[in-house]
Each structure stands twice: as structure tokens, then as C-alpha cells.
Design an enzyme around this catalytic site. Structure first.
Site, PDB file in Angstrom:
ATOM      1  CD  GLN A  76      41.657  39.428  36.696  1.00  7.68           C
ATOM      2  OE1 GLN A  76      42.407  40.225  36.127  1.00  7.68           O
ATOM      3  NE2 GLN A  76      41.299  39.573  37.961  1.00  7.68           N
ATOM      4  CB  CYS A  82      44.496  42.144  38.282  1.00  5.73           C
ATOM      5  SG  CYS A  82      44.677  43.153  39.772  1.00  5.73           S
ATOM      6  CG  HIS A 156      43.727  46.182  36.627  1.00  3.94           C
ATOM      7  ND1 HIS A 156      43.221  44.968  37.026  1.00  3.94           N
ATOM      8  CD2 HIS A 156      43.938  46.079  35.283  1.00  3.94           C
ATOM      9  CE1 HIS A 156      43.110  44.171  35.970  1.00  3.94           C
ATOM     10  NE2 HIS A 156      43.550  44.812  34.912  1.00  3.94           N
ATOM     11  CG  ASP A 172      44.205  44.534  31.619  1.00  3.15           C
ATOM     12  OD1 ASP A 172      43.723  43.662  32.359  1.00  3.15           O
ATOM     13  OD2 ASP A 172      43.939  45.747  31.737  1.00  3.15           O
TER      14      ASP A 172
END
Length: 227
Positions: A76, A82, A156, A172
């Protein structure tokens, strides 16, 4: 979230569903199965940040590329995206990938991203007009104002998916790469008891053990649509 993933090209056979409990069988029974992916929303607490830094210290930066990767992972680099990153990780991996329609933003993204290294994949996301348009359209349908890209947010998203090799992966974009959390049996989905222990419940246990009492957790499951 369902609107966004459908706009991007995932079949309407799948939709996101709220998960109201991780332990109560009667509440879990409301979620259509099998669940192909989970999207956990959690607080970025001091306990989480400490655990993240400790684990990442011993891990190399991910450099995977090509069609032989067990999972497709995106680093990211876009602020406050996110949720979109979690959605992409959920839709582009496991059995869900087989339900993406051809000639759609998701199908084009996968084709373009597979041969690239993680840095180039990030740039691909940054410059995707189709992703930006779908994201803006879905955000406008929500009940709250979307935050600015540079606004500080203390929640998140992280995705959990089951690969073709039966591994449960934590995906993630803030981490150094995809994280293999353990092996599931054939027929076990990501909402099964073992997957919940290896995935979302680890986050809850960490907060309980830290004694902070942080309870701002939500969970979505990607499974068969009800309509």
C-alpha cells in the site's frame, strides 16, 4: 463493499456479509458459506504496532512476482486506501479469482500485476483510473464522508484468504509481504474455527493480553450472495 467489488468485476454470485460473532454458532449460521475471504477492521493500537514491528524485523521485503505466486500481494502506497487494498487482496486470490469476469478492471489488474515486482504493482494501483473511479463511486454511496488521503485514521483493514494450497494468508499492504498463518484442511473455509483462531482472533487476543480494552473490531465475510 459489495457494490465496489461488483463494479470492479467480481461476479454478483458473491457478496460481503457482516459477521456478528466469532464464537456463537447461531450467529455464525447467518453467514452464507463457504466464506472465501475475510476482511477485518481493527484499531491501530500500540499493542498492534509493537507486534507488527517485532514480526517484521525478522522478515525480508517481499519480492515475489509471476503466475507461480501462491497469493497476489500489493504494497500500500495510497493514503487511507486500506479498505480498497483489503478488498483487492480478497478478490484477487483463492477461489474468488475464478469468479472475476473477463475484460473488467479486476481481470485487467491481475493480468497487468502478475509479472510485476511489488514496487511496480504499487505504481500500477496509483495510476489506475478504473480503480479510482469505482472507489469514488462506492464511497459516495456510503453514509459517512470519506476521509482525505492525508487524514490520520486509527482503524485499518486486513484480508484473510485461503489459497489453492490450503494455506491461510494474512494480506496487509502495510506489512513487508503476505503472511502465511497456517494450513487449513480441505473443505475448511476462512470462517471455520481453525481459520478464526489463526486469523482474526489473534488480533482480539493481543488486545486482551495488553489490557487496553480496545474493542473496535468488525468483520466481513465474502460468500454466496443472498439475492
Amino acid at each position: 463493499m459489495s457494490s465496489l467489488v461488483h463494479k470492479l468485476g467480481l461476479s454478483t454470485e458473491l457478496s460481503w456479509h457482516d459477521v456478528y460473532s466469532l464464537d456463537d454458532p447461531s450467529l455464525l449460521a447467518f453467514v452464507p458459506r463457504p466464506a472465501h475471504a475475510l476482511l477485518l477492521v481493527f484499531p491501530v493500537s500500540s499493542a498492534y504496532e509493537k507486534a507488527r514491528h517485532e514480526e517484521d524485523k525478522s522478515l525480508p521485503d517481499y519480492s515475489g512476482t509471476g503466475s507461480k505466486e501462491e497469493v497476489l500481494w500489493f504494497k500500500q502506497t495510497i493514503g487511507n486506501a486500506c479498505g480498497l487494498m483489503g478488498l483487492l487482496h480478497a478478490a484477487c486470490n483463492g477461489m474468488t479469482r475464478d469468479l472475476i469476469a473477463p475484460s473488467t478492471p479486476l481481470s485487467h489488474l491481475i493480468t497487468d500485476a502478475l509479472p510485476l515486482d511489488p514496487t511496480s504493482r504499487s505504481k500500477l494501483l496509483e495510476t489506475s483510473d478504473s480503480l479510482a473511479a469505482a472507489h469514488a463511486s462506492a464511497a459516495a454511496e456510503g453514509d459517512t464522508t470519506a476521509p482525505a488521503a492525508d487524514e490520520r485514521i486509527d482503524l485499518h483493514y486486513v484480508a484473510f484468504v485461503k489459497s489453492a494450497e490450503n494455506n491461510l494468508w494474512e494480506l496487509d499492504g502495510r506489512r513487508k509481504g503476505p503472511l502465511n498463518r497456517g494450513t487449513l484442511k480441505d473443505g475448511e473455509d476462512v470462517l471455520g474455527a481453525k481459520a478464526l483462531e489463526l486469523g482474526p482472533k489473534r488480533f482480539l487476543r493481543r488486545e486482551e493480553e495488553a489490557g487496553g480494552g480496545e474493542l473496535r473490531f468488525s468483520l466481513l465475510a465474502l460468500g454466496p450472495s443472498l439475492e
